[in-house]
Structure formats: structure tokens, C-alpha cells
Design a protein around this motif. Structure first.
Motif, PDB file in Angstrom:
ATOM      1  N   GLY A 198       0.781  -1.235   0.000  1.00 41.15           N
ATOM      2  CA  GLY A 198       0.000   0.000   0.000  1.00 41.15           C
ATOM      3  C   GLY A 198       0.810   1.281   0.000  1.00 41.15           C
ATOM      4  N   GLY A 199       2.121   1.183  -0.197  1.00 39.06           N
ATOM      5  CA  GLY A 199       2.931   2.399  -0.259  1.00 39.06           C
ATOM      6  C   GLY A 199       2.964   3.107   1.079  1.00 39.06           C
ATOM      7  N   ILE A 200       2.762   4.419   1.036  1.00 36.39           N
ATOM      8  CA  ILE A 200       2.805   5.194   2.280  1.00 36.39           C
ATOM      9  C   ILE A 200       1.427   5.350   2.920  1.00 36.39           C
ATOM     10  CG2 ILE A 200       4.924   6.409   1.680  1.00 36.39           C
ATOM     11  CD1 ILE A 200       3.243   8.805   0.831  1.00 36.39           C
ATOM     12  N   GLY A 201       0.426   4.623   2.383  1.00 39.15           N
ATOM     13  CA  GLY A 201      -0.852   4.515   3.086  1.00 39.15           C
ATOM     14  C   GLY A 201      -1.937   5.489   2.688  1.00 39.15           C
ATOM     15  N   GLY A 202      -1.777   6.170   1.562  1.00 41.16           N
ATOM     16  CA  GLY A 202      -2.775   7.157   1.161  1.00 41.16           C
ATOM     17  C   GLY A 202      -4.144   6.567   0.905  1.00 41.16           C
ATOM     18  N   LEU A 203      -4.205   5.452   0.203  1.00 44.55           N
ATOM     19  CA  LEU A 203      -5.497   4.850  -0.150  1.00 44.55           C
ATOM     20  C   LEU A 203      -6.214   4.310   1.069  1.00 44.55           C
ATOM     21  CD1 LEU A 203      -7.630   3.853  -2.102  1.00 44.55           C
ATOM     22  CD2 LEU A 203      -6.167   1.887  -2.628  1.00 44.55           C
ATOM     23  N   ILE A 204      -5.542   3.510   1.889  1.00 43.58           N
ATOM     24  CA  ILE A 204      -6.198   2.909   3.048  1.00 43.58           C
ATOM     25  C   ILE A 204      -6.653   3.989   4.037  1.00 43.58           C
ATOM     26  CG2 ILE A 204      -4.040   2.522   4.335  1.00 43.58           C
ATOM     27  CD1 ILE A 204      -7.048   0.124   4.267  1.00 43.58           C
ATOM     28  N   LEU A 221       6.969  -3.018   2.171  1.00 42.19           N
ATOM     29  CA  LEU A 221       8.352  -3.309   2.522  1.00 42.19           C
ATOM     30  C   LEU A 221       8.887  -2.298   3.540  1.00 42.19           C
ATOM     31  CD1 LEU A 221       9.639  -4.140  -1.067  1.00 42.19           C
ATOM     32  CD2 LEU A 221       9.307  -5.781   0.791  1.00 42.19           C
ATOM     33  N   PRO A 222       9.865  -2.668   4.335  1.00 41.41           N
ATOM     34  CA  PRO A 222      10.363  -1.776   5.393  1.00 41.41           C
ATOM     35  C   PRO A 222      10.810  -0.402   4.902  1.00 41.41           C
ATOM     36  CG  PRO A 222      11.192  -3.987   5.746  1.00 41.41           C
ATOM     37  CD  PRO A 222      10.479  -4.015   4.422  1.00 41.41           C
ATOM     38  N   HIS A 223      11.519  -0.317   3.753  1.00 37.75           N
ATOM     39  CA  HIS A 223      12.018   0.984   3.293  1.00 37.75           C
ATOM     40  C   HIS A 223      10.889   1.906   2.851  1.00 37.75           C
ATOM     41  CE1 HIS A 223      11.717  -0.854  -0.766  1.00 37.75           C
ATOM     42  NE2 HIS A 223      11.572   0.393  -1.174  1.00 37.75           N
ATOM     43  N   VAL A 224       9.732   1.330   2.547  1.00 36.87           N
ATOM     44  CA  VAL A 224       8.556   2.146   2.202  1.00 36.87           C
ATOM     45  C   VAL A 224       7.848   2.601   3.476  1.00 36.87           C
ATOM     46  CG1 VAL A 224       6.329   2.187   1.014  1.00 36.87           C
ATOM     47  CG2 VAL A 224       8.258   0.948  -0.001  1.00 36.87           C
ATOM     48  N   ILE A 225       7.640   1.670   4.401  1.00 31.11           N
ATOM     49  CA  ILE A 225       6.908   1.969   5.637  1.00 31.11           C
ATOM     50  C   ILE A 225       7.622   3.043   6.465  1.00 31.11           C
ATOM     51  CG2 ILE A 225       6.208   0.989   7.858  1.00 31.11           C
ATOM     52  CD1 ILE A 225       4.363   0.265   5.501  1.00 31.11           C
ATOM     53  N   THR A 226       8.947   3.078   6.395  1.00 32.20           N
ATOM     54  CA  THR A 226       9.678   4.077   7.191  1.00 32.20           C
ATOM     55  C   THR A 226       9.353   5.505   6.759  1.00 32.20           C
ATOM     56  OG1 THR A 226      11.585   3.883   5.693  1.00 32.20           O
ATOM     57  CG2 THR A 226      11.624   2.558   7.702  1.00 32.20           C
ATOM     58  N   THR A 227       8.847   5.690   5.546  1.00 33.59           N
ATOM     59  CA  THR A 227       8.510   7.034   5.060  1.00 33.59           C
ATOM     60  C   THR A 227       7.021   7.352   5.209  1.00 33.59           C
ATOM     61  OG1 THR A 227       8.084   6.329   2.769  1.00 33.59           O
ATOM     62  CG2 THR A 227      10.365   6.855   3.359  1.00 33.59           C
ATOM     63  N   ALA A 228       6.238   6.411   5.737  1.00 26.06           N
ATOM     64  CA  ALA A 228       4.786   6.585   5.804  1.00 26.06           C
ATOM     65  C   ALA A 228       4.375   7.479   6.972  1.00 26.06           C
ATOM     66  CB  ALA A 228       4.108   5.228   5.927  1.00 26.06           C
ATOM     67  N   PRO A 229       3.486   8.452   6.725  1.00 25.50           N
ATOM     68  CA  PRO A 229       3.012   9.317   7.811  1.00 25.50           C
ATOM     69  C   PRO A 229       1.992   8.606   8.698  1.00 25.50           C
ATOM     70  CG  PRO A 229       1.931   9.913   5.750  1.00 25.50           C
ATOM     71  CD  PRO A 229       2.930   8.852   5.415  1.00 25.50           C
ATOM     72  N   VAL A 230       1.672   9.223   9.819  1.00 25.20           N
ATOM     73  CA  VAL A 230       0.681   8.667  10.752  1.00 25.20           C
ATOM     74  C   VAL A 230      -0.722   9.025  10.256  1.00 25.20           C
ATOM     75  CG1 VAL A 230      -0.209   8.743  13.110  1.00 25.20           C
ATOM     76  CG2 VAL A 230       2.272   8.805  12.698  1.00 25.20           C
ATOM     77  N   TYR A 231      -1.609   8.038  10.219  1.00 26.79           N
ATOM     78  CA  TYR A 231      -3.014   8.259   9.855  1.00 26.79           C
ATOM     79  C   TYR A 231      -3.900   7.695  10.959  1.00 26.79           C
ATOM     80  CZ  TYR A 231      -1.215   8.651   5.019  1.00 26.79           C
ATOM     81  OH  TYR A 231      -0.532   9.001   3.888  1.00 26.79           O
ATOM     82  N   ASP A 232      -4.982   8.403  11.266  1.00 23.66           N
ATOM     83  CA  ASP A 232      -5.959   7.888  12.232  1.00 23.66           C
ATOM     84  C   ASP A 232      -6.583   6.605  11.698  1.00 23.66           C
ATOM     85  OD1 ASP A 232      -5.517  10.002  13.925  1.00 23.66           O
ATOM     86  OD2 ASP A 232      -7.198  11.203  13.184  1.00 23.66           O
ATOM     87  N   GLY A 233      -6.631   5.589  12.551  1.00 27.36           N
ATOM     88  CA  GLY A 233      -7.296   4.343  12.186  1.00 27.36           C
ATOM     89  C   GLY A 233      -6.488   3.411  11.312  1.00 27.36           C
ATOM     90  N   VAL A 234      -5.219   3.781  11.029  1.00 26.12           N
ATOM     91  CA  VAL A 234      -4.379   2.954  10.164  1.00 26.12           C
ATOM     92  C   VAL A 234      -3.122   2.523  10.908  1.00 26.12           C
ATOM     93  CG1 VAL A 234      -3.001   2.879   8.044  1.00 26.12           C
ATOM     94  CG2 VAL A 234      -5.214   4.060   8.052  1.00 26.12           C
ATOM     95  N   THR A 235      -2.819   1.232  10.841  1.00 25.53           N
ATOM     96  CA  THR A 235      -1.581   0.695  11.401  1.00 25.53           C
ATOM     97  C   THR A 235      -0.644   0.333  10.256  1.00 25.53           C
ATOM     98  OG1 THR A 235      -2.778  -0.250  13.286  1.00 25.53           O
ATOM     99  CG2 THR A 235      -0.572  -1.106  12.848  1.00 25.53           C
ATOM    100  N   HIS A 236       0.589   0.809  10.335  1.00 23.69           N
ATOM    101  CA  HIS A 236       1.578   0.475   9.319  1.00 23.69           C
ATOM    102  C   HIS A 236       2.318  -0.789   9.738  1.00 23.69           C
ATOM    103  CE1 HIS A 236       0.991   4.174   7.124  1.00 23.69           C
ATOM    104  NE2 HIS A 236       1.218   4.893   8.213  1.00 23.69           N
TER     105      HIS A 236
END
Length: 353
Positions: A198-204, A221-236
Motif C-alpha cells: 500500500g505504499g505510504i498509506g494514502g489509499l487505506i 516493505l520496510p524501506h517504504v513503511i519508514t517514510t509513511a506518515p501517521v493516519y488515524d485508524g491505520v496501522t503500518h
């Protein structure tokens, strides 16, 4: 008869010239995006001259106005920008069209500029020079050019990783609107949903925002998740979809399976099958469904994307409905339905029984 043949031959020559220089259209438009010309025109609220564009470009020195004039003349001729030529011979004015509005930064959810920059990055473009070698020898053009597929390159090149993730996030942003509109009741009964790769989580994050009862999991993948911002209701969650996928009521795979060979896709789908409930689970695939007749609005782009996958992945491709049917059955999903949305991709809802 000769004149008819001569006219046809002349048109054929012109067509070859057009294709010979087709790359210039893409790279001239890339230049305009990098200079933020769509944003500059948008911020002025109407058509402006090349001189006005030049004065708004962020540059340590004075931009070359004559270069801008020539670039805009081409892009105006291609109807990317609307060109107005004053009768008094003054400077042409350039405005936005329905096409270039898709390149304005953050105007709304219609944004393709970052996606355009991904597809015209040197990694992507230079790989095409190895295509004939691949035809003769097999393998992936991007691997021959750079020693790895684009996912490998993103894991090693932070700048490209940023460009790639931004492009995929913007693609998800405008596609999300069509998914939420075209798949309204598809999320109603879900308590949990995993966006696989899901990349950095925009869709979910947008799905959870519209359906707050859903527990969202963004998986990549780990190198993608490390750049993902915090979203309410979403766990990376970081991991590898070829090994195991987090459990949920349903799994979402947006523009994922087209990156992989049939063999790899079957392995992913089998892992998906293990991660959902036996009776009520489902997989939501969002991907291109090629049409054999090729007469649809997005069919040209679909066939082009198929070659993009051939060049820039290790076995990836776009698929027809018959190819999707075979793939889903082998992956453990014998039942499916295709839901059309106003986009390049379609929604394929697949069930384990």
C-alpha cells in the motif's frame, strides 16, 4: 491512382517522423512540470505569456525566456496548454486545459504530475534502450540498464524512492475517489482491511476516513513503511507479501499484481487466500483489464502500460479478463466480478469460493 499512393506514402512518412520525436512530447512536458508551469498558470487565474511564466519560475538566475517560449509553443500545439495568439502579433497567452489541470499541484484529487515524473525518470526512460536486447535474450530491460528492477532501485536510491512514493500516493489519491464512488457498498461489511503493498498509506487512510468502522492496515516493505506518515485508524506493518500477509476480512491490491509474473502473482494470491476468512473473505484487485478490441478511452494507455511493465519489471504485465480469470483460479479465487470505474484501472472483486 499514383496520386493516391503518393499521398498515402507522404502520410506514412509524416507518421514515422511523428513517432520518431514522440519522446520529445513527454520530456518537454516533464520539463514544464518540473518548472511548475501548470501551477504558475493556475495561480494567475487565467492565461499568461511566456514572460509572465518566466518571472514566476523559482531560479537562481533569470530563466531563458526564449526556451520557455519554444517549449510552450510545442505544448500549446499539442493542446496540453490552451494557446491564444493575439491578432496584433503580441506574445501568445497560455492557459490550462482539461489535460494540464491534471498537472496542477494539490488543486484537488485530480493530480497526475508526480506520476508523470516517475514514469519519465531516467531509470524508467533509459531502460527502453535495452528493449531489443531483451527480445533477443529475455530478462528485464531495467535490470540490464541499472542492475535491478525499480523496486530494488527505490530501496537503494532515496531520491528516487521519494519520487516514486509521491507518484504512487498521488495516483492513489485521485483513484481513491473513483473507488469510493464505484465500490460504495463493497466496504460496508468489513471490520478489517489490509492494503497489500500500500505504499505510504494514502489509499487505506481515505477508505478508513470514509468507513471509520474499518481497522486499516497498510502493509509494505520496510524501506517504504519508514517514510509513511501517521493516519488515524491505520496501522503500518512492514513485511514481504511473498512470505506472509496480515490477516483481515479483506485484502486490497491496487496496481500491485501487474508488476509481477503469473507465477509470482499466484504465490501472492495464495498468501492472500491464507490471510482472509474461508467463507466470507475477499480480495479487491484494482488493476488494468485489457480489452481485446482496444477501442476504449483508456485502452491506448493500457497497452502502453503493458510494455512499461515488460521493460521496468521482472515479468510484470497488464492482463485481459481471460488472463485474470486463469490467474485468480490458480491463486485460489474461482469466483470474481469486474466493476468498471472511470479510470485506467478496474475493480476486480475475487472470492475464495
Amino acid at each position: 491512382m499514383e496520386s493516391v499512393e503518393g499521398e498515402a506514402s507522404l502520410r506514412g512518412q509524416a507518421e514515422i517522423w511523428k513517432h520518431m520525436f514522440a519522446f520529445i512530447d513527454s520530456l518537454a512536458l516533464k520539463c514544464a512540470i518540473e518548472l511548475r508551469i501548470p501551477d504558475i498558470i493556475h495561480s494567475h487565474g487565467g492565461p499568461i505569456t511566456s514572460s509572465q511564466i518566466a518571472s514566476s519560475i523559482d531560479s537562481p538566475s533569470s530563466p531563458e525566456i526564449s526556451y520557455i517560449e519554444r517549449i510552450m509553443r510545442l505544448l500549446g500545439h499539442k493542446n496540453i496548454f490552451a494557446a491564444q495568439h493575439p491578432s496584433d502579433g503580441g506574445e501568445p497567452l497560455y492557459g490550462l486545459t482539461h489535460s494540464s489541470r491534471w498537472l496542477v499541484t494539490g488543486s484537488d484529487s485530480n493530480q497526475l504530475g508526480p506520476v508523470f515524473l516517475v514514469e519519465n525518470h531516467p531509470y524508467m526512460v533509459n531502460s527502453w534502450h535495452f528493449l531489443s536486447q531483451c527480445v533477443k535474450e529475455g530478462g528485464s530491460a531495467i535490470e540490464k540498464a541499472f542492475g535491478g528492477v525499480y523496486i530494488d532501485l527505490a530501496s537503494k536510491d532515496q531520491q528516487f524512492n521519494k519520487i516514486f512514493n509521491e507518484g504512487m500516493a498521488c495516483n492513489a489519491k485521485f483513484l481513491t475517489r473513483e473507488i469510493l464512488a464505484g465500490y460504495k457498498h463493497g466496504f460496508d461489511s468489513l471490520k478489517s482491511l489490509v492494503d497489500v503493498a500500500g505504499g505510504i498509506g494514502g489509499l487505506i487512510s481515505e477508505i478508513v476516513k470514509s468507513y471509520p468502522h474499518i481497522k486499516g492496515i497498510n502493509f509494505d516493505l520496510p524501506h517504504v513503511i519508514t517514510t509513511a506518515p501517521v493516519y488515524d485508524g491505520v496501522t503500518h506493518v512492514s513485511g514481504d507479501m511473498f512470505h506472509t500477509i496480515p490477516n483481515a476480512d479483506a485484502l486490497l491490491l491496487k496496481w500491485v499484481l501487474h508488476n509481477w509474473s503469473d507465477e509470482a502473482c499466484v504465490k501472492i494470491l495464495k498468501n492472500c487466500r491464507k490471510a482472509i476468512p474461508e467463507k466470507t473473505g475477499k480480495v479487491i484487485v484494482i488493476d488494468v483489464v485489457l480489452q481485446p478490441d482496444g477501442q476504449g478511452l483508456f485502452d491506448d494507455a493500457g497497452y502502453a502500460c503493458d510494455l512499461v511493465m515488460m521493460v521496468n519489471t521482472a515479468g510484470g504485465k497488464e492482463r485481459t479478463e481471460l488472463e485474470w480469470k486463469k490467474l485468480l483460479e490458480e491463486g485460489g479465487f474461482p469466483r470474481y466480478q469486474i466493476i468498471k470505474i472511470p479510470a485506467l484501472q478496474s475493480i476486480i472483486e475475487a472470492y475464495p469460493e
